[in-house]
Structures are given as C-alpha cells and as structure tokens.
Design a protein around this motif. Structure first.
Motif, PDB file in Angstrom:
ATOM      1  N   MET A  68      10.044  -2.129  -5.280  1.00 48.58           N
ATOM      2  CA  MET A  68      11.090  -1.933  -6.286  1.00 48.58           C
ATOM      3  C   MET A  68      11.443  -0.458  -6.365  1.00 48.58           C
ATOM      4  SD  MET A  68      10.031  -4.527  -9.366  1.00 48.58           S
ATOM      5  CE  MET A  68       8.282  -4.152  -9.346  1.00 48.58           C
ATOM      6  N   LYS A  69      12.731  -0.179  -6.476  1.00 54.81           N
ATOM      7  CA  LYS A  69      13.209   1.204  -6.515  1.00 54.81           C
ATOM      8  C   LYS A  69      14.232   1.359  -7.640  1.00 54.81           C
ATOM      9  CE  LYS A  69      14.164   5.412  -4.836  1.00 54.81           C
ATOM     10  NZ  LYS A  69      15.248   5.849  -5.726  1.00 54.81           N
ATOM     11  N   TYR A  70      14.032   2.381  -8.466  1.00 54.99           N
ATOM     12  CA  TYR A  70      14.920   2.659  -9.592  1.00 54.99           C
ATOM     13  C   TYR A  70      15.309   4.135  -9.572  1.00 54.99           C
ATOM     14  CZ  TYR A  70      13.099  -1.800 -11.285  1.00 54.99           C
ATOM     15  OH  TYR A  70      12.737  -3.125 -11.397  1.00 54.99           O
ATOM     16  N   ASP A  71      16.377   4.447 -10.303  1.00 55.73           N
ATOM     17  CA  ASP A  71      16.706   5.858 -10.503  1.00 55.73           C
ATOM     18  C   ASP A  71      15.661   6.519 -11.393  1.00 55.73           C
ATOM     19  OD1 ASP A  71      19.057   5.629  -9.013  1.00 55.73           O
ATOM     20  OD2 ASP A  71      20.237   5.049 -10.767  1.00 55.73           O
ATOM     21  N   VAL A  94       5.878  10.118  -6.488  1.00 57.03           N
ATOM     22  CA  VAL A  94       6.597   9.261  -5.541  1.00 57.03           C
ATOM     23  C   VAL A  94       6.721   7.840  -6.086  1.00 57.03           C
ATOM     24  CG1 VAL A  94       6.579   8.283  -3.221  1.00 57.03           C
ATOM     25  CG2 VAL A  94       5.794  10.641  -3.604  1.00 57.03           C
ATOM     26  N   SER A  95       5.618   7.343  -6.674  1.00 56.86           N
ATOM     27  CA  SER A  95       5.606   5.952  -7.125  1.00 56.86           C
ATOM     28  C   SER A  95       4.492   5.753  -8.146  1.00 56.86           C
ATOM     29  CB  SER A  95       5.402   4.999  -5.940  1.00 56.86           C
ATOM     30  OG  SER A  95       4.115   5.223  -5.359  1.00 56.86           O
ATOM     31  N   GLN A 112       1.673  -3.040  -4.878  1.00 56.31           N
ATOM     32  CA  GLN A 112       3.108  -2.823  -4.740  1.00 56.31           C
ATOM     33  C   GLN A 112       3.469  -1.493  -5.390  1.00 56.31           C
ATOM     34  OE1 GLN A 112       5.583  -6.008  -6.080  1.00 56.31           O
ATOM     35  NE2 GLN A 112       7.482  -4.904  -5.818  1.00 56.31           N
ATOM     36  N   ASP A 113       4.039  -0.588  -4.614  1.00 55.40           N
ATOM     37  CA  ASP A 113       4.477   0.694  -5.151  1.00 55.40           C
ATOM     38  C   ASP A 113       5.841   0.529  -5.812  1.00 55.40           C
ATOM     39  OD1 ASP A 113       2.231   1.992  -4.280  1.00 55.40           O
ATOM     40  OD2 ASP A 113       3.120   2.640  -2.381  1.00 55.40           O
ATOM     41  N   ILE A 114       5.960   1.054  -7.040  1.00 48.95           N
ATOM     42  CA  ILE A 114       7.224   1.023  -7.766  1.00 48.95           C
ATOM     43  C   ILE A 114       7.809   2.425  -7.687  1.00 48.95           C
ATOM     44  CG2 ILE A 114       8.356   0.492  -9.952  1.00 48.95           C
ATOM     45  CD1 ILE A 114       5.889  -1.262 -10.585  1.00 48.95           C
ATOM     46  N   LEU A 115       8.958   2.548  -7.024  1.00 52.37           N
ATOM     47  CA  LEU A 115       9.523   3.849  -6.674  1.00 52.37           C
ATOM     48  C   LEU A 115      10.630   4.254  -7.641  1.00 52.37           C
ATOM     49  CD1 LEU A 115       9.955   3.067  -2.861  1.00 52.37           C
ATOM     50  CD2 LEU A 115       8.003   4.167  -3.936  1.00 52.37           C
ATOM     51  N   ALA A 116      10.820   5.552  -7.779  1.00 47.27           N
ATOM     52  CA  ALA A 116      11.929   6.077  -8.591  1.00 47.27           C
ATOM     53  C   ALA A 116      12.177   7.532  -8.212  1.00 47.27           C
ATOM     54  CB  ALA A 116      11.609   5.959 -10.076  1.00 47.27           C
ATOM     55  N   ASP A 117      13.377   8.005  -8.578  1.00 48.24           N
ATOM     56  CA  ASP A 117      13.684   9.426  -8.392  1.00 48.24           C
ATOM     57  C   ASP A 117      13.064  10.269  -9.500  1.00 48.24           C
ATOM     58  OD1 ASP A 117      15.259   8.900  -6.119  1.00 48.24           O
ATOM     59  OD2 ASP A 117      16.985   8.419  -7.375  1.00 48.24           O
TER      60      ASP A 117
END
Length: 413
Positions: free
Chosen positions: A1-4, A292-293, A302-307
């Motif tokens: 999963m990737k979010y801002d 990073v996550s 599960q890595d949850i990613l964001a900026d």
C-alpha cells in the motif's frame, strides 16, 4: 500500500491533520489502533486557559509571547498560531460542528460537569457558557436531571449558578422508558440515554414534565444526552419545551466527545481519506534521513509506504510513550525523548503540583520534524500530546496544541 501521507493515530490531532491534508487532494490514511480519548471531551476546544502561575488567560494569542521556547506554540510562532486559529473553525463548520467563541483572541468560560467554570476558546453552541461567570445572562434557571442518571452531578451545577447570583432550582424527572436502565447502573450512561432520546415519544414525555416543573425559569439546563451522532434532538427538545435550553456535558463518556469524533471522521472520509482501523503500528523502516515505510500488526509482512508520515499516537495514556525505571521511550521509531533522568524526579508528592512527567515527549525541531539520534527526520512529523514542552493539565492547552500542531504540519506537507 502506498499513500501520500500516513498519519499514525486516531485522535483529534490525527483527524484534524488528515482532514486538512485530504481537502488539498492528498491521498491520506489514518492508521488507528483503538478508541480515541476524544470521546472523553466535554465539548470544548482549549487554546490556552492558564499561565504558568495558574492565572486565567483572557487573551490566548497575546499570552503566547510569555510561553517557554519549548512550548509547541512558541516553536511554530505567534503568526502561525493566528493563521491556524482562523483555519480551525472552518474545518469544524465543515463537519457540522457549530461552536461559540471568539475566533480571534478572547477566552470565555464553560460549565464543567462538576459545576466549575473553566476558561476555554471554543464550546459547542448548545452548551452553558459565560463571558463572565459573575454576570450570567439569566436570573432564573431550572436545572433538570433525569431520575437515576448519576453521570450528571446536577446539585453541583445548581450550586454553581446560585453562587453566580442566579435563582436556580433543581428538579429531577422520572421517565418511564429511561427508568428501565436504572436496574443496571453500568448501562445508565450518557450514550445509552442519548439513544433513547432519539425516540420522539421519550422526548415528548421529557418536554411535558420539564414544562410542568420549570416554573418561571428563563432557561432550562439539561445534561448533554442529546445530539448523538450529530442528530437534531437538541433542537427538537428546545422546540418541545418552548423555552431556551442549554446543556452541560456529563461525566465521560460524553455525547459531546462522541459527536466531535463521529462528525470529524465523517468529514475525513467525505474528503477522500482512508481509515486503516485496528492498525497497531509495530515499527518503521528508516533509510538515511527518511522514513520509508511502517509495518502494522494486522498487516503482517507488508510494508505500508508513504511520502510523509505524521506521528499522533498521544502520550502515556494512549501508549504513544512508554516508561520503566530506566527511562521513557517512543515505541515505534525509538525517537529521541525530552525527559528527566531518574524516575524519582518524574513526579511531585503533592497531587496538584505541576508534575514533571506531563512535559515529557518526543523531541522535534521548530517545524515538528521528529528527531532520532540527534537528527531531524525530514519526512516524519510529531503532533499533539506526544510533543514535549508543555503541561496540558496546568495550562489547559491540550486540544489547542492538538489542533494547532496538526494544522501546522498539514500546511508544511
């Protein structure tokens, strides 16, 4: 999963930050571990109620100049606080939360469940407030409680009105439907009573009995067991009684807090925000000077990613900080903490003294970047009660710090 942006937490600071970001089009997720302490809120947003000597603050924005450099308001600066003070009511209005209060600089007083007058910035507009407790807007008051409802200490409230110079009379009304709850005191709570008050038959019975016992009172004061989930029962009871009605918040759990939490959550989702409920974040992965996550217990492996990441996990009460005899720790990222060495120095013997541990929290720079190993992490921010540098109990600034830092960090992102 990737979010801002990922906001870790589900309380007032987390939701306000999430809403402010989501309204700009950011893809935002709130990772919420459990119940928020916002449900304990009594219907007010404090900005700054007292100074360091315990004196009431009349003009919070002016008093900011007197705060220690470590205070979150001092870090962001008076100009930014003023900007966020103007921005917050816009968000509340969007969530159908209407407040009484001066949005520029002046505090007022609200009545607490124990009949005390407490300085505050904004109060839900159905609730008892006064610009000056020594000069109330009413001379004759009827304080009404429901028979068997112990979470509203009506005698304290009634006495407070009398001490303020009003003619105040206390009456207790027995309602057949509500009376069934008294067989089990553990369920005779504000939320259970509020659900019954959504029934027109119960409202009509209450209104009829209030009208017959209020005498010539100019205003009826009731426990805040109306408006669950933001419905219009408070307005309905006013129409039924055909007299001004004001509410006083009950002991927790409060309808005011439940309503704040529910309405703000709805606004967050309406603006495209995502709730990851039951998400207990275990740790974060850091590369260089960036997060990073994160990994959550209910999303194993599960890595949850964001900026960007925002830490809004609260203080000791919420598990945002933990402690033992060797020190204080932030459990997710192992961030640097402002605290006093030696657990014997964390508290004072006298209960009502300022307790040093109240000012413990995560170290940040003036832009609220969280600090780890002496270096600010460029995409991790800390907001709300996890921050160090202020005693929210003594200064009455807890919700203010939550809102102001949330909006400040959202603007920076």
């Amino acid at each position: 999963m990737k979010y801002d942006v990922i906001v870790i937490g589900g309380g007032l600071s987390a939701i306000m930050c999430g809403i402010a970001l989501a309204t700009t089009g950011k893809n935002v997720a709130l990772m919420v571990k459990g119940q928020s302490k916002l449900s304990l809120n009594s219907g007010s947003i404090d900005l700054l109620g007292y100074d360091y000597d315990g004196n009431v603050v009349e003009n919070p924005l002016e008093a900011i100049e007197t705060l220690k450099p470590s205070h979150p308001y001092s870090k962001m600066g008076a100009a930014n606080v003023m900007h966020n003070v103007a921005m917050a009511p816009v968000i509340f209005s969007g969530a159908n939360l209407n407040f009484y209060g001066d949005t520029s600089h002046k505090n007022h007083y609200r009545m607490t469940p124990l009949g005390l007058w407490r300085p505050t910035w904004l109060t839900l507009d159905d609730y008892v407030t006064a610009d000056n407790p020594a000069s109330l807007p009413w001379d004759r008051i009827a304080v009404v409680n429901i028979n068997g409802f112990l979470d509203f200490p009506a005698s304290f409230v009634n006495e407070a009105f009398k001490q303020a110079g009003a003619e105040s009379n206390l009456c207790e009304i027995k309602l057949g439907t509500v009376d069934k709850l008294t067989k089990s005191p553990s369920v005779m709570r504000s939320t259970a009573v509020a659900k019954l008050m959504q029934n027109d038959g119960v409202l009509n019975e209450l209104a009829r009995k209030v009208r017959s016992s209020m005498g010539d009172a100019q205003v009826v004061v009731l426990p805040a067991v109306f408006g669950l989930d933001g419905d219009d029962t408070a307005q309905k009871i006013r129409q039924h009684i055909k007299a001004p009605v004001k509410l006083v918040s009950t002991l927790p759990p409060s309808i005011a807090g439940t309503r704040l939490l529910s309405n703000l959550r709805k606004l967050f989702v309406q603006n495209g925000g995502t709730f990851l409920l039951g998400s207990m974040v275990k740790n974060g992965k850091i590369a260089g000077n960036r997060v990073v996550s994160v990994e959550a217990k209910n999303f194993p492996d599960q890595d949850i990613l964001a900026d960007h990441f925002v830490l809004a996990t609260g203080s000791f009460m919420n598990g945002g900080l933990t402690s033992n005899s060797s020190g204080v720790r932030e459990p997710i990222f192992d961030l640097d903490i402002d605290y006093i060495e030696g657990s014997g120095n964390w508290s004072r013997e006298r209960l009502f003294d300022a307790q040093p541990y109240m000012e413990f929290g995560v170290k940040t720079d003036n832009e609220f970047h969280a600090i780890k190993d002496g270096r600010p992490l460029e995409n991790l921010y800390a907001i709300g009660s996890i921050l160090s540098g202020h005693n929210s109990l003594k200064l009455a600034d807890d919700t203010g710090v939550a809102v102001m830092t949330a909006l400040q960090v959202a603007r920076q992102i």
